[in-house]
Design a protein around this motif. Structure first.
Motif: not given
Length: 481
Positions: A289-303
């Motif tokens: 869950m932590l890795r998935e959350f971190a991945a979503r945060k990175r994607m949001n930051l990229h966007a």
């Protein structure tokens, strides 16, 4: 007296996986996978199963274990209450030694409570930092309740290598709290961190108990051993903390150790193997869950970054000169990175903004370092410490992006922060030299009481997102003409 640097170097050179000994809580057999002959055994083997002693090297493993060996798939495997030992039923743990050998570890089988499904312990997902904090606390509380250990800590590693306790559960009044305290990187050397990545957990049953030597014709690799002996330095570290037993499970980020979930107790304790497995599964679920959350945060930051950079790109493309773009670009940089100053070197010109700038001698030192370095990105929150040749500067924090090849066609970007006095709470004085204790030439500090460090020549640290942001920014600045 040994300096901190010498202490770290000595710890990193210790071959933990080649200790040639195990914790005497259990016993060990090592067998050839093809011949099923014993190549090694621990000196305490006769305390656990009958018919075996130091002369049993070369004999076949017990018949009851042959089936387990034949089904061994190369990964760590656990078997609860598998065979009868001399004093109790025994659990069996199988793990790899090398391509030809496997380890058979025997530990007492202990009673345990009925365990729920690991996927039902925590919420199904994490969608915000607030939820993450709540789930993390829920996790440490659950581990404390299930194990009965006095202290449970979520110990997160910082980009500097230091660690910080960001969640804690204490079961006994008056034992003090480590919550919010930092611990220096030397407390867990890199060689130990690498081992944490390769094993499901690390258990230390009794820091005061003698070890059992592993007898055989060569020193086996105990990387994956559940019972691998403990470094004398770490044993002293535990004693200094008033800890007799501990277990640590790894939280793994992108191919690196990002945190540890550790439990401590002042008494020698053992957790039933099924409970250890259950907690491993719960923590693995949290880790996912932590890795998935971190991945979503990175994607949001990229966007978000891409949206901002697209707007700036339109402005750059429509401007007659870069001077027309710089006010808007520098204002965005100052806000996005929380800066006091910014400097862009482009086409033999310097563009500045903000109230803080590198002095000429400081700029020369930083630029020379960048030009001689193969790194595209460089950052520090302590400029005078990173480049001692700069004797004085109002700048403390620098994050630099270097895209200036030998042809001088390109750019350099310097993000600047001023000194900010702030405090860090440490678990013990981290800069205190390490002293000889007993037979140890070096050993960890004695005190872990809260110690406040006031930082005077540092800027506020750069966030973990800084590198990602700069790499995206590089694509925009390459458009400069």
């Amino acid at each position: 007296m040994v300096t901190s640097g010498g202490f770290i170097q000595a710890c990193e050179q210790e071959q933990l996986h080649l200790s040639g000994a195990i914790q005497s809580y259990g016993a060990l057999l090592i067998a050839n996978k093809k011949t099923i002959q014993i190549t090694h055994l621990s000196s305490n083997i006769s305390d656990f199963i009958s018919g075996f002693d130091e002369h049993s090297v070369g004999h076949l493993v017990p018949e009851i274990l042959e089936g387990l060996i034949q089904n061994f798939n190369g990964t760590t495997q656990f078997y609860e209450n598998e065979l009868q030992g001399i004093n109790s039923r025994l659990d069996v743990i199988l793990n790899a030694v090398d391509e030809q050998h496997m380890a058979i570890e025997l530990v007492p089988s202990l009673p345990h409570v009925r365990l729920q499904s690991a996927i039902k312990v925590l919420p199904p997902s994490i969608d915000s930092d607030a939820v993450l904090n709540s789930v993390r606390q829920q996790l440490v509380d659950y581990i404390a309740e299930l194990t009965g250990f006095e202290r449970v800590m979520y110990y997160e590693f910082l980009p500097s290598g230091d660690g910080e306790v960001i969640a804690e559960s204490c079961q006994r009044e008056g034992m003090g709290s480590y919550l919010g305290l930092r611990f220096p990187a030397s407390d867990i050397p890199q060689i130990a961190r690498d081992l944490y990545l390769k094993t499901p957990w690390r258990a230390i049953y009794d820091a005061s108990a003698p070890t059992a030597s592993v007898m055989g014709h060569f020193t086996p690799d105990l990387t994956h051993s559940h019972l691998r002996s403990v470094s004398p330095v770490h044993i002293q570290y535990m004693r200094n903390m008033g800890v007799m037993s501990s277990v640590s499970w790894s939280i793994i980020g992108r191919n690196e150790l990002s945190a540890l979930l550790s439990i401590h107790d002042a008494e020698a304790k053992a957790i039933p193997l099924p409970v250890m497995q259950h907690l491993w599964e719960v923590i693995a679920q949290f880790n996912l869950m932590l890795r998935e959350f971190a991945a979503r945060k990175r994607m949001n930051l990229h966007a978000r970054m891409q949206e901002q950079l697209n707007k700036l790109q339109v402005r750059i493309n429509s401007a007659e000169s870069f001077s027309d773009v710089w006010p808007q670009l520098s204002a965005w940089l100052m806000k996005e990175f929380k800066l006091q100053g910014v400097l862009l070197v482009h086409a033999n010109e310097q563009f500045t903004a903000g109230t803080l700038q590198l002095e000429p001698h400081a700029f020369k030192q930083v630029q020379t370092m960048l030009l001689n370095s193969k790194e595209m990105l460089w950052q520090t929150d302590n400029l005078l410490g990173a480049l001692p040749a700069i004797e004085l500067s109002e700048v403390a924090g620098v994050a630099a992006l270097n895209a200036l090849p030998q042809s001088q066609q390109g750019f350099q970007l310097y993000l600047l922060r001023s000194c900010e006095t702030y405090q860090i709470s440490w678990g013990g004085r981290s800069d205190k030299p390490h002293e000889q204790q007993g037979e140890l030439a070096i050993s960890p500090r004695r005190s872990f009481e809260k110690w406040i460090e006031t930082r005077l020549s540092f800027s506020m640290p750069w966030s973990e997102d800084t590198r990602l942001k700069l790499m995206k920014l590089r694509l925009l600045l390459q458009l400069l003409k």
